[in-house]
Design a protein around this motif. Sequence first.
Motif, PDB file in Angstrom:
ATOM      1  N   ARG A   1     -15.577  48.076  -9.657  1.00  0.00           N
ATOM      2  CA  ARG A   1     -15.901  47.153  -8.577  1.00  0.00           C
ATOM      3  C   ARG A   1     -15.358  45.769  -8.908  1.00  0.00           C
ATOM      4  N   MET A   2     -15.338  45.415 -10.172  1.00  0.00           N
ATOM      5  CA  MET A   2     -14.796  44.114 -10.581  1.00  0.00           C
ATOM      6  C   MET A   2     -13.299  44.010 -10.267  1.00  0.00           C
ATOM      7  N   THR A   3     -12.581  45.114 -10.367  1.00  0.00           N
ATOM      8  CA  THR A   3     -11.163  45.106 -10.011  1.00  0.00           C
ATOM      9  C   THR A   3     -10.998  44.774  -8.531  1.00  0.00           C
ATOM     10  N   ILE A   4     -11.800  45.425  -7.687  1.00  0.00           N
ATOM     11  CA  ILE A   4     -11.747  45.169  -6.245  1.00  0.00           C
ATOM     12  C   ILE A   4     -12.121  43.718  -5.965  1.00  0.00           C
ATOM     13  N   ASN A   5     -13.207  43.262  -6.581  1.00  0.00           N
ATOM     14  CA  ASN A   5     -13.672  41.893  -6.375  1.00  0.00           C
ATOM     15  C   ASN A   5     -12.630  40.876  -6.834  1.00  0.00           C
ATOM     16  N   SER A   6     -12.044  41.112  -7.984  1.00  0.00           N
ATOM     17  CA  SER A   6     -11.030  40.192  -8.506  1.00  0.00           C
ATOM     18  C   SER A   6      -9.811  40.130  -7.609  1.00  0.00           C
ATOM     19  N   LEU A   7      -9.394  41.286  -7.100  1.00  0.00           N
ATOM     20  CA  LEU A   7      -8.246  41.317  -6.191  1.00  0.00           C
ATOM     21  C   LEU A   7      -8.553  40.552  -4.912  1.00  0.00           C
ATOM     22  N   GLU A   8      -9.709  40.803  -4.323  1.00  0.00           N
ATOM     23  CA  GLU A   8     -10.067  40.141  -3.072  1.00  0.00           C
ATOM     24  C   GLU A   8     -10.209  38.635  -3.221  1.00  0.00           C
ATOM     25  N   ASN A   9     -10.527  38.183  -4.423  1.00  0.00           N
ATOM     26  CA  ASN A   9     -10.722  36.753  -4.660  1.00  0.00           C
ATOM     27  C   ASN A   9      -9.583  36.116  -5.458  1.00  0.00           C
ATOM     28  N   ALA A  10      -8.451  36.815  -5.510  1.00  0.00           N
ATOM     29  CA  ALA A  10      -7.227  36.310  -6.161  1.00  0.00           C
ATOM     30  C   ALA A  10      -7.445  35.883  -7.600  1.00  0.00           C
ATOM     31  N   ARG A  11      -8.270  36.644  -8.318  1.00  0.00           N
ATOM     32  CA  ARG A  11      -8.515  36.340  -9.726  1.00  0.00           C
ATOM     33  C   ARG A  11      -8.024  37.455 -10.639  1.00  0.00           C
ATOM     34  N   ALA A  12      -7.256  38.361 -10.099  1.00  0.00           N
ATOM     35  CA  ALA A  12      -6.870  39.536 -10.878  1.00  0.00           C
ATOM     36  C   ALA A  12      -5.430  39.444 -11.342  1.00  0.00           C
ATOM     37  N   GLY A  13      -5.251  39.054 -12.576  1.00  0.00           N
ATOM     38  CA  GLY A  13      -3.910  39.008 -13.117  1.00  0.00           C
ATOM     39  C   GLY A  13      -3.417  40.369 -13.562  1.00  0.00           C
ATOM     40  N   ASP A  14      -4.346  41.317 -13.760  1.00  0.00           N
ATOM     41  CA  ASP A  14      -3.955  42.625 -14.276  1.00  0.00           C
ATOM     42  C   ASP A  14      -3.939  43.728 -13.218  1.00  0.00           C
ATOM     43  N   VAL A  15      -4.143  43.396 -11.960  1.00  0.00           N
ATOM     44  CA  VAL A  15      -4.094  44.402 -10.911  1.00  0.00           C
ATOM     45  C   VAL A  15      -2.632  44.636 -10.563  1.00  0.00           C
ATOM     46  N   GLY A  16      -2.169  45.830 -10.852  1.00  0.00           N
ATOM     47  CA  GLY A  16      -0.769  46.156 -10.626  1.00  0.00           C
ATOM     48  C   GLY A  16      -0.491  46.622  -9.205  1.00  0.00           C
ATOM     49  N   VAL A  17       0.778  46.775  -8.925  1.00  0.00           N
ATOM     50  CA  VAL A  17       1.223  47.189  -7.601  1.00  0.00           C
ATOM     51  C   VAL A  17       0.681  48.573  -7.261  1.00  0.00           C
ATOM     52  N   ARG A  18       0.616  49.465  -8.229  1.00  0.00           N
ATOM     53  CA  ARG A  18       0.110  50.816  -7.962  1.00  0.00           C
ATOM     54  C   ARG A  18      -1.328  50.793  -7.461  1.00  0.00           C
ATOM     55  N   LYS A  19      -2.153  49.956  -8.068  1.00  0.00           N
ATOM     56  CA  LYS A  19      -3.547  49.856  -7.620  1.00  0.00           C
ATOM     57  C   LYS A  19      -3.615  49.270  -6.216  1.00  0.00           C
ATOM     58  N   VAL A  20      -2.814  48.253  -5.966  1.00  0.00           N
ATOM     59  CA  VAL A  20      -2.787  47.644  -4.633  1.00  0.00           C
ATOM     60  C   VAL A  20      -2.347  48.680  -3.603  1.00  0.00           C
ATOM     61  N   MET A  21      -1.314  49.438  -3.922  1.00  0.00           N
ATOM     62  CA  MET A  21      -0.828  50.471  -3.002  1.00  0.00           C
ATOM     63  C   MET A  21      -1.879  51.556  -2.778  1.00  0.00           C
ATOM     64  N   LYS A  22      -2.596  51.906  -3.821  1.00  0.00           N
ATOM     65  CA  LYS A  22      -3.656  52.909  -3.725  1.00  0.00           C
ATOM     66  C   LYS A  22      -4.775  52.425  -2.798  1.00  0.00           C
ATOM     67  N   ILE A  23      -5.147  51.170  -2.932  1.00  0.00           N
ATOM     68  CA  ILE A  23      -6.191  50.575  -2.085  1.00  0.00           C
ATOM     69  C   ILE A  23      -5.717  50.517  -0.637  1.00  0.00           C
ATOM     70  N   LEU A  24      -4.505  50.045  -0.429  1.00  0.00           N
ATOM     71  CA  LEU A  24      -3.972  49.951   0.931  1.00  0.00           C
ATOM     72  C   LEU A  24      -3.865  51.327   1.583  1.00  0.00           C
ATOM     73  N   ASP A  25      -3.431  52.324   0.830  1.00  0.00           N
ATOM     74  CA  ASP A  25      -3.335  53.683   1.363  1.00  0.00           C
ATOM     75  C   ASP A  25      -4.707  54.188   1.793  1.00  0.00           C
ATOM     76  N   TYR A  26      -5.707  53.948   0.987  1.00  0.00           N
ATOM     77  CA  TYR A  26      -7.077  54.358   1.301  1.00  0.00           C
ATOM     78  C   TYR A  26      -7.555  53.708   2.597  1.00  0.00           C
ATOM     79  N   LEU A  27      -7.146  52.468   2.817  1.00  0.00           N
ATOM     80  CA  LEU A  27      -7.549  51.729   4.010  1.00  0.00           C
ATOM     81  C   LEU A  27      -6.657  52.029   5.216  1.00  0.00           C
ATOM     82  N   GLY A  28      -5.645  52.889   5.009  1.00  0.00           N
ATOM     83  CA  GLY A  28      -4.774  53.279   6.110  1.00  0.00           C
ATOM     84  C   GLY A  28      -3.591  52.354   6.333  1.00  0.00           C
ATOM     85  N   TYR A  29      -3.202  51.634   5.301  1.00  0.00           N
ATOM     86  CA  TYR A  29      -2.077  50.708   5.389  1.00  0.00           C
ATOM     87  C   TYR A  29      -1.096  50.999   4.265  1.00  0.00           C
ATOM     88  N   GLU A  30       0.051  50.359   4.329  1.00  0.00           N
ATOM     89  CA  GLU A  30       1.049  50.525   3.284  1.00  0.00           C
ATOM     90  C   GLU A  30       1.688  49.184   2.958  1.00  0.00           C
TER      91      GLU A  30
END
Length: 79
Positions: free
Chosen positions: A32-61
Amino acid sequence: MDFQDLGQAIKSLRQQKGYSQQQLADDLRLSRMTINSLENARAGDVGVRKVMKILDYLGYELALREKSPFPTLEELRER
C-alpha cells in the motif's frame, strides 16, 4: 505530464473505479505504501513496470507519442 501529474491521474482513476489503495495493492501484490508513494509523487523506486501494471489494472495504458510544439485537444480543454 510529470511524475506528480501521473500520480494524481492514477489516484483519480483509482477513486473513480471505487478501489482503495489497499485493495489495489492486494490485487496487484504491491505494498500500500508503494501505491501511496506513487500517488503522492514520493516514490523514487517505483519503476515503469509497476506503473504499467497499475494502469492496466485500472483499464488504461502507458503510451508514447511524438513530441509536438502544439498542445493536444485534451491539454487545451484542461486550460
